[in-house]
Design an enzyme around this catalytic site. Sequence first.
Site, PDB file in Angstrom:
ATOM      1  CG  PHE A 166     -11.710  31.478  -8.902  1.00 41.27           C
ATOM      2  CD1 PHE A 166     -12.276  32.436  -9.721  1.00 41.27           C
ATOM      3  CD2 PHE A 166     -10.589  31.817  -8.154  1.00 41.27           C
ATOM      4  CE1 PHE A 166     -11.732  33.695  -9.824  1.00 41.27           C
ATOM      5  CE2 PHE A 166     -10.032  33.090  -8.251  1.00 41.27           C
ATOM      6  CZ  PHE A 166     -10.604  34.024  -9.092  1.00 41.27           C
ATOM      7  CG  HIS A 167     -12.592  32.416 -14.329  1.00 41.02           C
ATOM      8  ND1 HIS A 167     -11.632  32.974 -13.538  1.00 41.02           N
ATOM      9  CD2 HIS A 167     -13.392  33.454 -14.728  1.00 41.02           C
ATOM     10  CE1 HIS A 167     -11.817  34.296 -13.467  1.00 41.02           C
ATOM     11  NE2 HIS A 167     -12.886  34.597 -14.176  1.00 41.02           N
TER      12      HIS A 167
END
Lengths: 57, 170, 606
Positions: free
Chosen positions: C388-389
């Site tokens: 999710f980064h």
Amino acid sequence: MSRTETAGAPTDDAGGDEEFDPVGTLALIAVYFAILVLAWVYIYYIEFLGRDLVVVG
Amino acid sequence: MHIHAYEKIWLALSIVLILFLLGSVTYGAVGPGVAMVADSEAQIDANALDEDDRFAEPRVEQVGENEYEAYVVAYQFGFDPSPIVVPEDSTVTLQITSRDVIHGFEVAGTNANTMAVPGEVAEVTVEVGEPQEYGIVCNEYCGAGHHGMEGKLHVVTEEEFESEDGGDSE
Amino acid sequence: MSDALEAEETFLDRYPAEAKIVRSAFLGSFLALTLGAIFGIIQTLHRTGIFRGIIDSSDYYTVLTAHGVFLVISFTVFFLVGLFTWAVVRSLDRPLVNIKITWTWYLLMAGGMTMTGISILAGFVDAIDMSADVLYTFYAPLQAHPLFYTGLAVFIVGSWLAGADWFRTWLAWREENPNERIPLQTFMVLTTMIMWYIASSAVAASVLIFLLPWSLGLIESVNPTLTRTLFWFFGHPVVYFWLMPAYLLWYTVLPSIAGGRLFSDPLARVVFVLFLLLSTPVGIHHQYLDPGIAEGFKFISMTNTMFLLLPSLLTAFTVVASVEYGARQRGGTGVFGWLRLLPWRDPAFTGMMLAGLMFAAGGFSGMVNAGMNVNYMIHNTIWVPGHFHLTVGTAVALTFMAATYWLWPQITNKPIYSSQIGLFQVVLWFIGMALMSNAMHAQGLLGVPRRTAEPEYSGFDYPVAFGGFEELNVQIAIGGTLLFLSTVLFIGNLVLTMGNPRVSGIAETLRPALSGPDDAPEVLDDLRIWVGIAVTLVVLAYALPLAAIINDGGLLGPGVGTYPVWIDAAVGTLADVAVPAAWSLVDALAFLGFRLLDAAASGVVA
């Protein structure tokens, strides 16, 4: 930035009469497709199914 | 609605990709037989684990020829029993619950991984092979001491298991 | 088209009152970004063991909660409300119905976030009996201070009013423009907000019915599986709530910046409708390894999730084709040669393109996350934050920063202080994230857990692969440091931009699509149909699992304790006194916060 160009040529490309074929896009996206499939095969079939302690129940 | 021919090709390829992914997961389930943690066990009172015949005394128990059950309690901040000791080349069913908050139970570097939720019992069955020592980590944040929460899974030889088992039973 | 007229005017010239609200929202967003980045660098150095002198490991979780909440709730959603306000007003070419309503929702959101923020930051101060070290997911039975939940509820209600504001403005426009297609940007805003209403209803219910009364001591206990499921009912669609503003920019702004035109307006509408329909009935894929949920429900959730790939894959094609069109217009040739003719020196363009490229990579790790059984390998490992980064942390965040370089002058009439710094900044973000995220994925495969202050353990070592645990830690720390520097450059550039004098003649236009809205079937604009189908799909996906969870464990759980992170057992009684006192403190601080934001907002105008 791009405004001058836009303002100068509002009609050059206005119509969809002559269809634009995004060949480059198709090529790029085909490469992406191939990478996805190969990476998935590696991760799923080699990394995942090759590990210890597979949960079977 | 007008859709460019190339875009139709891509749409078709995308659907093929999605079906391939779903197919892989289904293959994993029916071929190697990977099963999901599910709702196989009834809910229990997390405040009264000492009245539950499995979790009052967390332990490993033989339940069949070469089949063992391990009853594991996760708590702030550890696992009981630790180490979990099982004999080589056996089938081990882990029943895991929590007596306080939500924890994780992950045998590091393997596929044995589940949530330990208070009130729920997670059941995972794995086949262990050669004697080996695995680390167990809590992989869900569970409070200020979370990083210290670890356990062990020891797969030992048949002989060691017999002797340890004898020594362990109180 | 009104484009010719608009070309003469910036958004600020044409809609000064609306421009002020957009600026205020962006300032709130960038304040959160600054805080989030500070917590990010502390975290990256601590976790990797490079430097653990700033905080104690037990305070790491306060840092982590702050990093998560400030970045994925404040930074993203404040940017969203600013961008959507701009998009609605610009594309309808009409002012908001009532700017007082607009300021009301803005202040509610700012006030709610201030409350939640205070409850988190109080965790650093031992003297204050308040803490919300429950991370962004606030799983019960870990319990935060009531202020944390209250602030979240107020914030969500504010976002609902924001959506209502945009719907009202659209309805007013429809009265004035009968029989016209909904302009594309407004269409995107409305479909996204419908999704948001459906999704956030669950977390609002969880907070208002269970968590807040429980934290106030009105109910004894909660059912952890139920509140967790309600969280993920919201928790997956919220990622599309972050992403849809980026999509809006990729579809409607990026092609113009590239000198091209959107390839297909109808397909853009189809994509947003697909997101509306499929974003919510997928949340159970975050609970693949949860006991208490049947395998069949997990499988249904996976199928929906996999089909949710479709709108993103279609977007990849449409956006790249729109950009390619721009390059061909400039005389680009060859299968790949046209890529050289794109405006790579423009930070807005390069930033968005790099963000899109990272999203393509994130698409792969997302497929793995979505695969039901392969989840055993990576669930709750650092692979997941690695994923999710790439998505929210780059596809969204970098697009927002890049778009700011383009949009900020339009809402302030001030040119960006330095385009070169901007270009360097977006490339630095890309490099930093490539390092950090790649190493996080690799550590995840070693079994390294997420969300921990000290991922090294005394009893065992991780397997040696992909360079090994220690080397990957160094990569994460270097990457995280570059990301922090990139944020500093972004904020610095923006602050210096605020000092620039106002100029005229910087108005930008957005060009119409190659295949315009008239090619899109009318039914796409009939929002009632899509609301109906979306709700039906959600009911199909969630009615049975929720019924089973409530049936098995009861509304208030099968017997689960309460574990407040904010009261030491010894000072429990003290809390009875401290809570009302803290409340009045918070009221005062919140008021001060509003005034400051307001002042900051007017400062930008002046």
